[in-house]
Design a protein around this motif. Sequence first.
Motif, short mmCIF file in Angstrom:
data_model
loop_
_atom_site.label_atom_id
_atom_site.label_comp_id
_atom_site.label_asym_id
_atom_site.label_seq_id
_atom_site.Cartn_x
_atom_site.Cartn_y
_atom_site.Cartn_z
N THR A 43 39.10 36.62 42.91
CA THR A 43 39.64 36.64 41.54
C THR A 43 39.93 38.07 41.09
N ILE A 44 39.03 38.97 41.38
CA ILE A 44 39.24 40.38 41.02
C ILE A 44 40.49 40.91 41.70
N ASP A 45 40.66 40.64 42.99
CA ASP A 45 41.83 41.11 43.73
C ASP A 45 43.12 40.51 43.17
N LEU A 46 43.09 39.23 42.81
CA LEU A 46 44.28 38.58 42.25
C LEU A 46 44.71 39.26 40.96
N ILE A 47 43.77 39.49 40.06
CA ILE A 47 44.10 40.09 38.77
C ILE A 47 44.62 41.52 38.97
N LYS A 48 44.01 42.24 39.87
CA LYS A 48 44.49 43.60 40.15
C LYS A 48 45.87 43.57 40.78
N GLU A 49 46.10 42.64 41.69
CA GLU A 49 47.39 42.50 42.36
C GLU A 49 48.50 42.18 41.37
N LYS A 50 48.24 41.27 40.46
CA LYS A 50 49.23 40.87 39.45
C LYS A 50 49.52 42.01 38.47
N ASN A 51 48.50 42.76 38.12
CA ASN A 51 48.66 43.93 37.25
C ASN A 51 49.48 43.62 35.98
N ILE A 52 49.07 42.59 35.27
CA ILE A 52 49.75 42.18 34.05
C ILE A 52 49.17 42.98 32.89
#
Length: 161
Positions: A43-52
């Motif tokens: 989840t942490i990686d997803l949110i960082k990847e999306k960078n919204i």
Amino acid sequence: MKTRIFAITVSVNYTDKLRILLDQNSACFYRWIIVVDPHDNATIDLIKEKNISNVEMLYFPHFKKNSVFDKDGGLRFAQLHVKNLICSDTYDLILLIDSDILLPTNFPDIIAKTEIQENSLYTAESRHDYRNKEDFLTRRNKISFDVMCWGGWGYFSDVYK
């Protein structure tokens, strides 16, 4: 007075569902606080990847001393954080939303047309569930619930001032 929507989601091990709805839901909010467990790397990686830009992560240890999942603790932690972000010249709302809820794209319009009352709790009129990702993406085999027949489910509450 301008209305801003602060969303709070406690998300632990729901990366697959969050990935589907992160972009669409984030467009509905002034700020989206996603509370994650420090060990939930996916989840942490997803949110960082999306960078919204309006999505913010808060780290909360959901499993203290081998206890059961502390969702309420994560919600309260985020609510206290949001309370510090509220301005007196706006009318701010907090939406408590799970990681598997996709809002309609016209959600901001729905809120704009709603007469909001202080110290009130709001809910959806209906809910549509899907058994798997394929059904969700194709909108097939929808399971619908009339939420109001159960007295509603509390999703939306007015921020205390």
